[in-house]
Design an enzyme around this catalytic site. Structure first.
Site, PDB file in Angstrom:
ATOM      1  N   LYS A 119       0.611  -1.095  -0.358  1.00  0.00           N
ATOM      2  CA  LYS A 119      -0.340   0.393   0.041  1.00  0.00           C
ATOM      3  C   LYS A 119       0.659   1.147  -0.214  1.00  0.00           C
ATOM      4  O   LYS A 119       2.037   1.436   0.930  1.00  0.00           O
ATOM      5  CB  LYS A 119      -0.185  -0.324   1.183  1.00  0.00           C
ATOM      6  CG  LYS A 119      -2.027   0.973   1.325  1.00  0.00           C
ATOM      7  CD  LYS A 119      -2.012   2.272   2.707  1.00  0.00           C
ATOM      8  CE  LYS A 119      -0.772   3.063   2.587  1.00  0.00           C
ATOM      9  NZ  LYS A 119      -1.105   3.802   3.936  1.00  0.00           N
TER      10      LYS A 119
HETATM   11  C1  5RP Z   1      -3.185   4.369   8.920  1.00  0.00           C
HETATM   12  C2  5RP Z   1      -2.907   3.914   7.132  1.00  0.00           C
HETATM   13  C3  5RP Z   1      -4.021   4.000   6.342  1.00  0.00           C
HETATM   14  O1  5RP Z   1      -5.285   2.650   6.754  1.00  0.00           O
HETATM   15  C4  5RP Z   1      -4.097   4.596   5.222  1.00  0.00           C
HETATM   16  O2  5RP Z   1      -2.992   5.594   5.628  1.00  0.00           O
HETATM   17  C5  5RP Z   1      -5.177   4.773   4.158  1.00  0.00           C
HETATM   18  O3  5RP Z   1      -6.405   5.438   5.235  1.00  0.00           O
HETATM   19  P1  5RP Z   1      -6.489   7.359   4.418  1.00  0.00           P
HETATM   20  O4  5RP Z   1      -7.089   6.626   2.714  1.00  0.00           O
HETATM   21  O5  5RP Z   1      -7.232   7.947   5.348  1.00  0.00           O
HETATM   22  O6  5RP Z   1      -4.984   7.525   4.147  1.00  0.00           O
HETATM   23  O7  5RP Z   1      -2.567   2.854   7.198  1.00  0.00           O
HETATM   24  O8  5RP Z   1      -2.383   4.412   9.171  1.00  0.00           O
END
Ligand code: 5RP
Length: 260
Positions: free
Chosen positions: A172
């Site tokens: 991610k």
């Molecule tokens: C925060 C994270 C979230 O899972 C990731 O950032 C995605 O969320 P957003 O779209 O709100 O940024 O790892 O701990």
């Protein structure tokens, strides 16, 4: 790949694409706006999510065990937004508890370029060592702490590639200009996070559409959904971009129709 690993990945990524709903923010931010009562926030959204990214505490306290949405368990933490350094994370959850919770995958943050780069890369590598034994996929989360300006293609390519090399099954990361460079350098699938809430829904649809067109397999996107006044309409519109190749204009139409 063993059957269990493949089965878990297929449950999360049903058609080669995926939309994960992260509600893990409280693990360092506390009761984030609109996540004060996570169970209530997610109830109408879960039918549109391919996976729920959540800590074991919120999972046990706020999600029904009968829930069928696959779970991605957030298993790193140990810092807070008011502490010294967000990157000083450790793995918080034992392999026994991961197995007990019957999750589809786990997620761990890696802070490349931070003071705790080595520790967080080793958190990922050690977690992969444990989870591979049981066929549980690991999602690496490229985390930048408070330094959001770091998010360009050169830096994110470095981060995603290192996570893939350590054995993450999915990485991610953040969307950025020239996103194809990030995807091309990463031999495992990449999903896009949303980041802090932006001003208009169209802006979200634009960067998501661009990221998917340039090779991301999906989203792990939270605040721009559940902090929006019309979160279900956001889920439906984003889902159409991810799973049905909807254009930005089609996503806007779906959003407008769904918000009522
Ligand atoms: C925060 C994270 C979230 O899972 C990731 O950032 C995605 O969320 P957003 O779209 O709100 O940024 O790892 O701990």
């Amino acid at each position: 790949m063993d059957w269990g690993m493949e089965n878990r990945l297929a449950s999360l990524i049903p058609d080669g694409r995926c939309f994960f709903l992260p509600i893990d923010h409280g693990y360092f931010l506390g009761p984030t706006r609109k996540l004060e009562k996570p169970g209530e926030t997610i109830k109408p959204l879960l039918p549109y999510a391919d996976g729920l990214f959540v800590t074991r505490g919120v999972l046990r306290a706020c999600v029904e065990p009968t829930e069928q949405t696959p779970i991605i368990l957030r298993v790193s933490g140990g810092t807070s937004v008011i502490g010294k350094d967000l990157s000083h994370e450790a793995v918080t959850t034992s392999i026994d508890d991961i197995i007990r919770l019957n999750v589809a995958a786990v997620g761990v943050s890696v802070f490349i370029g931070s003071d705790y780069e080595h520790e967080t890369i080793m958190n990922l590598a050690n977690l992969v060592n444990e989870c591979e034994r049981y066929g549980i996929p690991v999602m690496a989360v490229n985390a930048v702490g408070k330094e959001l300006e770091k998010r360009d293609a050169r830096y994110l390519s470095l981060c995603t590639r290192i996570c893939a090399e350590m054995g993450a099954k999915v990485v991610k990361t953040y969307w950025c200009e020239d996103f194809e460079k990030v995807v091309e350098g990463c031999p495992v699938p990449v999903v896009i996070a949303g980041g802090p809430k932006v001003d208009s829904e169209k802006e979200v649809f634009e960067f998501v559409h661009d990221g998917i067109e340039r090779g991301a397999i999906g989203l792990n996107l939270g605040r721009n959904v559940w902090q929006h006044p019309h979160p279900v309409a956001m889920m439906k519109a984003l889902r159409a971009i991810v799973h049905d190749d909807a254009t930005v204009e089609e996503a806007v139409d779906i959003f407008e129709t769904s918000k009522g």
